[in-house]
Design an enzyme around this catalytic site. Structure first.
Site, PDB file in Angstrom:
ATOM      1  N   TYR A   2       0.871  -1.182   0.000  1.00 56.08           N
ATOM      2  CA  TYR A   2       0.000   0.000   0.000  1.00 56.08           C
ATOM      3  C   TYR A   2       0.901   1.223   0.000  1.00 56.08           C
ATOM      4  O   TYR A   2       1.818   1.333   0.824  1.00 56.08           O
ATOM      5  CB  TYR A   2      -0.919   0.013   1.220  1.00 56.08           C
ATOM      6  CG  TYR A   2      -1.819   1.231   1.291  1.00 56.08           C
ATOM      7  CD1 TYR A   2      -1.551   2.273   2.184  1.00 56.08           C
ATOM      8  CD2 TYR A   2      -2.925   1.358   0.457  1.00 56.08           C
ATOM      9  CE1 TYR A   2      -2.358   3.404   2.237  1.00 56.08           C
ATOM     10  CE2 TYR A   2      -3.753   2.479   0.505  1.00 56.08           C
ATOM     11  CZ  TYR A   2      -3.470   3.503   1.402  1.00 56.08           C
ATOM     12  OH  TYR A   2      -4.277   4.611   1.447  1.00 56.08           O
ATOM     13  N   ASP A  10       9.385   2.753  -0.461  1.00 57.55           N
ATOM     14  CA  ASP A  10       8.325   3.459   0.260  1.00 57.55           C
ATOM     15  C   ASP A  10       8.550   3.203   1.755  1.00 57.55           C
ATOM     16  O   ASP A  10       8.155   2.160   2.271  1.00 57.55           O
ATOM     17  CB  ASP A  10       6.949   2.972  -0.193  1.00 57.55           C
ATOM     18  CG  ASP A  10       5.840   3.626   0.612  1.00 57.55           C
ATOM     19  OD1 ASP A  10       4.661   3.454   0.246  1.00 57.55           O
ATOM     20  OD2 ASP A  10       6.146   4.297   1.624  1.00 57.55           O
ATOM     21  N   LYS A  26       4.520  10.063   8.079  1.00 54.31           N
ATOM     22  CA  LYS A  26       4.272   9.651   9.476  1.00 54.31           C
ATOM     23  C   LYS A  26       5.270  10.279  10.463  1.00 54.31           C
ATOM     24  O   LYS A  26       5.161  11.446  10.809  1.00 54.31           O
ATOM     25  CB  LYS A  26       4.263   8.123   9.544  1.00 54.31           C
ATOM     26  CG  LYS A  26       3.090   7.513   8.731  1.00 54.31           C
ATOM     27  CD  LYS A  26       3.053   6.006   8.809  1.00 54.31           C
ATOM     28  CE  LYS A  26       2.086   5.417   7.815  1.00 54.31           C
ATOM     29  NZ  LYS A  26       0.692   5.428   8.240  1.00 54.31           N
TER      30      LYS A  26
END
Ligand code: KE4
Length: 430
Positions: A144, A239, A267
């Site tokens: 994802y 990622d 994040k």
């Protein structure tokens, strides 16, 4: 546990916001209950609007590695706020955070800040396409990378959690340029890259997967991926939105000694405020506007409050011994959790852990890719989630996510969590 106010707020929220939430996985659909509304958080705890307290193992899905409301981070935000909240112009805090990111992450020579992980990954893919002149993006089943069109093909996180194959609204000619192959399958990887080399702009990978639950790269997998992409002139994008400043100070790339061409972050680098980033080799990054022709922009990119929060967070993470201590206590907790689960549910669980992030899968395992993750009993996970939340333990409302530990979690927190988990395992075994 009384959750009347949450119920009332959820009913109102659903009239105003699709599903009553601003991100689908928060709606708790896959775990068979309604969400609770959070009032405040501090350290390892969060408190809902009905006054219930929970030991928090979501940590805002990764950012809160220091724990909630860390004094240094809150003070940095408070101080920055007094100077104004947004300028839409360069400010010194962007330089400060850029210097810390470049210092910490081996592959990053230049970095561009954006406001989410999705913006980071979609920009990195556009950059790779602009740099190579090629169109095809290769991702991995269960990976994802945010919700940009190119990524909603066999994606993980909320896409598998909600059981949606992809997403309506993503045009066929976008999907045609995205190939998704099994994680940890070297044969398929080599076959795909060699057969399509001239069309492939980039491979984007979570170097330690976090969105099918935690899944580690098989030994040699990342090394072979790096060798193939180098040989074939394909841009390798890590990622590291989850693993960046989580797996180690330099992320998974530092942990495994593999240097990608581009890295995406998010994040943790925002310290709880909206920040994403992409960066890498200067020669590639200088293709980005206004230096180069590849366009990317953002009104709140480099926002001073977010930069201040990220800077204060990274300064704490750079203190000697931070990761050693966090990983030591987290791994000890993970081993004890697995032992208790195995004691009561022998052969029905397995646990994958990456330092301070872990996933307890309700399947005998091993879980090494999307297909094996799909064997997990999501109904049993749903019951586990509901029982633990009622006992004051706040887990991800989805089997295919991670359990995040922070510097604020204490041995007392872990002891309480384990005791409550054991009583739930006993119930599940009945
Ligand atoms: P955001 O756009 O949500 O900031 O980042 C997207 C993203 C990109 N790459 C990876 C590896 C990610 O894990 C994410 C977002 N993670 C999810 C949870 N696994 C965010 C939680 C949510 O969607 O509400």
């Amino acid at each position: 546990m009384n959750t009347d106010k949450s119920q009332q707020m959820f009913a109102r929220a659903q009239q105003l916001i699709p599903g009553g939430v601003d991100s689908p996985v928060r709606a708790c659909k896959s775990v068979g209950c309604d969400p609770v509304f959070i009032q405040r958080a501090n350290g390892s705890k969060i408190y809902d609007v009905d006054g219930n307290s929970y030991i928090d193992y979501i940590g805002s899905w990764g950012p809160m590695i220091l724990g909630h409301n860390h004094p240094a981070v809150s003070e940095a935000i408070r101080k920055a706020m007094l100077d104004g909240t947004s300028f839409g112009a360069p400010c010194g805090l962007e330089i400060d955070l850029a210097e810390l990111v470049i210092q910490a992450v081996p592959s990053i020579e230049m970095v561009r800040f954006v406001s989410s992980g999705t913006e980071a990954t979609m920009s990195a893919v556009r950059l790779a396409r602009g740099y190579t002149g090629r169109k095809v993006v290769v991702k991995f089943d269960g990976g994802y990378h945010g919700h940009a069109d190119s990524f909603l093909v066999k994606a993980g996180s909320g896409v598998i959690t909600l059981g949606i194959p992809g997403s309506p609204g993503v045009p066929e000619d976008i999907v045609r340029n995205t190939m998704s192959i099994p994680y940890n399958n070297l044969t398929k990887l080599e076959e795909t890259l060699r057969n399509q080399a001239l069309d492939i702009a980039c491979v984007i990978i979570e170097p330690i997967a976090g969105n099918m639950g935690v899944v580690a790269p098989a030994p040699g997998f990342l090394k072979k991926l790096r060798e193939l992409t180098t040989e074939l002139g394909i841009v390798l994008i890590f990622d590291e939105v989850i693993t960046g400043f989580r797996a180690s100070l330099g992320g998974a790339q530092a942990k495994f000694g593999i240097t990608p061409d581009l890295t995406c972050l998010g994040k943790i680098i925002g310290g709880g405020l909206p920040v994403g980033a992409y960066g890498g080799k200067k020669a590639i990054m200088e293709m980005i506007s206004p230096v180069g022709p590849v366009y990317q922009a953002g009104t709140l990119s480099g926002n001073p409050l977010a930069m201040a929060a990220g800077k204060a967070t990274l300064q704490e993470l750079m203190k000697p011994g931070f990761y050693e201590e966090l990983d030591r206590k987290s791994e000890g907790f993970g081993q004890r959790l697995l032992a208790l689960a195995n004691k009561h549910l022998p052969g029905q669980v397995c646990l994958n852990q990456m330092g301070s992030v872990l996933t307890l899968f309700f399947t005998g395992g091993p879980v090494t890719d999307f297909e094996s993750a799909m064997h997990a009993d999501t109904h049993r996970y749903g019951r586990y989630y509901r029982e633990m939340r009622s006992a004051g333990i706040y887990l991800a409302p989805a089997q295919f996510e991670g359990m995040f530990m922070s510097a604020a979690h204490t041995e007392a927190d872990f002891g309480e969590t384990l005791a409550k988990a054991e009583s739930v395992f006993i119930k599940l075994a009945e």
